[in-house]
Write a protein that holds these residues in place. Sequence first.
Motif, PDB file in Angstrom:
ATOM      1  N   VAL A 146      -5.205   4.017   6.846  1.00 11.45           N
ATOM      2  CA  VAL A 146      -4.185   3.632   5.879  1.00 11.45           C
ATOM      3  C   VAL A 146      -2.814   4.032   6.411  1.00 11.45           C
ATOM      4  O   VAL A 146      -1.884   3.238   6.413  1.00 11.45           O
ATOM      5  N   LEU A 154      -2.168   0.456   8.180  1.00 17.15           N
ATOM      6  CA  LEU A 154      -1.530  -0.265   7.073  1.00 17.15           C
ATOM      7  C   LEU A 154      -0.072   0.112   6.872  1.00 17.15           C
ATOM      8  O   LEU A 154       0.724  -0.729   6.490  1.00 17.15           O
ATOM      9  N   LEU A 157      -3.199   6.336  -4.436  1.00 16.35           N
ATOM     10  CA  LEU A 157      -3.617   4.997  -4.001  1.00 16.35           C
ATOM     11  C   LEU A 157      -5.026   4.704  -4.519  1.00 16.35           C
ATOM     12  O   LEU A 157      -5.293   3.643  -5.078  1.00 16.35           O
ATOM     13  N   ASP A 176      -8.220   7.929   6.317  1.00 10.08           N
ATOM     14  CA  ASP A 176      -6.988   7.676   5.574  1.00 10.08           C
ATOM     15  C   ASP A 176      -5.751   7.871   6.423  1.00 10.08           C
ATOM     16  O   ASP A 176      -4.781   7.136   6.283  1.00 10.08           O
ATOM     17  N   VAL A 225       0.824  -1.211   0.000  1.00  8.65           N
ATOM     18  CA  VAL A 225       0.000   0.000   0.000  1.00  8.65           C
ATOM     19  C   VAL A 225       0.859   1.262   0.000  1.00  8.65           C
ATOM     20  O   VAL A 225       0.582   2.216  -0.728  1.00  8.65           O
ATOM     21  N   ALA A 250      -5.745  -1.847  -0.302  1.00  2.90           N
ATOM     22  CA  ALA A 250      -6.005  -1.058   0.912  1.00  2.90           C
ATOM     23  C   ALA A 250      -7.330  -1.455   1.552  1.00  2.90           C
ATOM     24  O   ALA A 250      -7.396  -1.664   2.770  1.00  2.90           O
ATOM     25  N   VAL A 277      -3.142  10.202  -0.641  1.00  2.61           N
ATOM     26  CA  VAL A 277      -3.712   8.890  -0.945  1.00  2.61           C
ATOM     27  C   VAL A 277      -4.520   8.884  -2.237  1.00  2.61           C
ATOM     28  O   VAL A 277      -5.000   7.828  -2.645  1.00  2.61           O
TER      29      VAL A 277
END
Length: 180
Positions: free
Chosen positions: A152, A174, A31, A124, A8, A41, A28
């Motif tokens: 994230v 993450l 992403l 996020d 990620v 994710a 992000v």
Amino acid sequence: MKAPKKDVRDYIRTIPDFPHEGIMFRDVTTLFSHPRGFRMAIDQLLHPYAGEDIDVVVGLEARGFILGGAIAHQLGKGFVPIRKEGKLPGKTIKQPYTLEYGEAVMEIHDDAIEAGSKVLVVDDLLATGGTAEAGIKLLEQLGGEVVGCAFVIDLPELGGRAKLEALGMDVHILCEFEGE
């Protein structure tokens, strides 16, 4: 030759000096725009909660809406937004908080969740934890039970994870980035 497997973190770009000089903004949107990265994710954010008793997924404004909506869909649960002040049309409850760059107020509709609902909070980025803490307080005022908080990115130097864990929250991250 086979390309190395990405995680990620590899899909997140850094933009220096945004929104203020000296800040390394973790973006992000790169992403989200990559199908493999976005799916990765979402799968990794929901994985620890897949067998949990969750009634609703709550996303914190604004990128938490994107993540939370996708997670709610995958879990077959409803989605509720917690928004910045003045963005929700119905009767709301409010929670002021401090964030990295100043102060703000978060709101949720006063009928958004039922008392006793098990809630997963999603966003996020976890920095100082102010936004997430405000969201948790709003949910608790409505009688919700937060079963976890999923992000994230964590910026560990800013202490948000420790703040949420001190509140008794289960925090799932993450990836981490050093600095602000």
